[in-house]
Design an enzyme around this catalytic site. Sequence first.
Site, short mmCIF file in Angstrom:
data_model
loop_
_atom_site.label_atom_id
_atom_site.label_comp_id
_atom_site.label_asym_id
_atom_site.label_seq_id
_atom_site.Cartn_x
_atom_site.Cartn_y
_atom_site.Cartn_z
CB CYS A 52 43.51 22.56 47.68
SG CYS A 52 42.13 21.43 47.41
CB CYS A 58 41.02 31.45 45.89
SG CYS A 58 41.01 31.54 44.12
CB CYS A 118 31.86 33.36 41.64
SG CYS A 118 32.92 32.21 42.48
CB CYS A 171 42.52 26.76 47.47
SG CYS A 171 40.91 27.50 47.66
CD GLU A 195 35.87 34.97 49.34
OE1 GLU A 195 36.47 35.95 49.77
OE2 GLU A 195 36.41 33.96 48.90
CB CYS A 251 37.20 25.05 52.22
SG CYS A 251 37.07 23.58 51.17
N1 SAH Z 1 35.87 23.32 46.36
C1 SAH Z 1 35.44 23.45 45.00
C2 SAH Z 1 34.88 24.80 44.75
C3 SAH Z 1 35.88 25.92 44.81
S1 SAH Z 1 36.07 26.41 43.20
C4 SAH Z 1 36.58 23.12 44.07
O1 SAH Z 1 37.70 23.04 44.52
O2 SAH Z 1 36.34 22.88 42.90
C5 SAH Z 1 37.43 27.32 43.13
C6 SAH Z 1 38.30 26.91 41.95
O3 SAH Z 1 39.43 27.79 41.99
C7 SAH Z 1 38.83 25.51 42.10
O4 SAH Z 1 39.08 24.95 40.84
C8 SAH Z 1 40.13 25.77 42.83
O5 SAH Z 1 41.00 24.69 42.73
C9 SAH Z 1 40.59 27.01 42.12
N2 SAH Z 1 41.57 27.78 42.88
C10 SAH Z 1 41.70 27.83 44.20
N3 SAH Z 1 42.73 28.61 44.54
C11 SAH Z 1 43.24 29.08 43.39
C12 SAH Z 1 44.31 29.93 43.09
N4 SAH Z 1 45.07 30.45 44.04
N5 SAH Z 1 44.56 30.20 41.79
C13 SAH Z 1 43.78 29.67 40.82
N6 SAH Z 1 42.76 28.85 41.06
C14 SAH Z 1 42.50 28.55 42.32
#
Ligand code: SAH
Length: 351
Positions: A116, A336, A105, A119, A92, A112
């Site tokens: 986390c 995400c 984006c 996410c 996506e 992944c």
């Molecule tokens: N793996 C990299 C790139 C993904 S970026 C990273 O983690 O930085 C996606 C961004 O959105 C990251 O900052 C991630 O922590 C954040 N993110 C993921 N899930 C989210 C959610 N449910 N709500 C808000 N931000 C989220």
Amino acid sequence: MQRVILLGRTQEELGELLTEMGEPSYRAQQVMQWIYQHRENDFSRMTNLPSALRHRLRETSRVNDLQIVDSSEDGDSTEKIALQLSDGEIIESVLIRRRYGNSVCLSTQVGCPIGCPLCASGMDGFTRDLTAAEITGQWFEIQRRLDPGSERISHVVFMGSGEPLLNYSNTLRAVRLLGGEDGAGISYRRITLSTVGLVPEMKRLAREDLPVTLAVSLHAPNDYLRDRLVPINEKYPLEVLIPACKEYAEGTGRRVSFEYAMIEQVNDYPELARELAILLADVKCHINLIPLNPVPGSDYSASSEDALTRFYRILTDLGLNATVRRSSGLDIDAGCGQLRRRITARERDST
Ligand code: SAH
């Protein structure tokens, strides 16, 4: 027959390919222009190439090997786009139209491996890295959709699914093709790489001498909390991560962006804002506060408006540079990994 994919190759590599076909290497520049400046994917329309070469390329190659299969819009500013890869996997991308320009984006991996808990990208595990062609291909397809209206993509953020620095060489190759003058020519300063904080790769990136923006998904001001929200913190805790961010900022002259997803009664307390301000006091940085985008099946929810404002005020009163970023894609599953999850679930249901 497996066709050669031209996206994702440098001008030099295209030159080698064309030389093997008996062509002068300057043809590579023409092909690059067709691909990156005109977003042409039909060789028969590459009119300044000899017709025998156009024919040969049609037989042996393709410009791109992914296609848009679904999209959903939120008003007229955000569009979530699902693309299918040649092996059937779905990834996506998001297109965000803003007053100052269009941003995309991009994803760098299918799924992944980091996992986390806030996410959706890692919830179904990790499938594979994207190739450089698949990373630049997302930009290519979305820019093609915009072409009739002549709207240009001016900003690229690597914040789709995946951890860009785990797929380091393909991501950097895509960055150079999108930012380089031979390629799409998007200003490097408008390209942002987001990471969970892989310290060795951040140091390597600082040495690339590319003025890209580094974003770090911080989400917590201490190890106790960050170990939970970003588990890779156990490997690269704050005492090594923050100096690496400082080093990046000082080495490149670029402010580091910190992402902080605001989660109700988890990381949004006033004392954590004060702790964050102390942690980042001497880092040249910007903090993005993002109300959590709720993930189905998770207990976390977004901070209240009050908690968000209070947190923001504490940071700015203490001299930090912060912004509250509304996630405009909330209603359309943007960001995400959520669109991918929905599509895969739909496919699972229909088989
Ligand atoms: N793996 C990299 C790139 C993904 S970026 C990273 O983690 O930085 C996606 C961004 O959105 C990251 O900052 C991630 O922590 C954040 N993110 C993921 N899930 C989210 C959610 N449910 N709500 C808000 N931000 C989220």
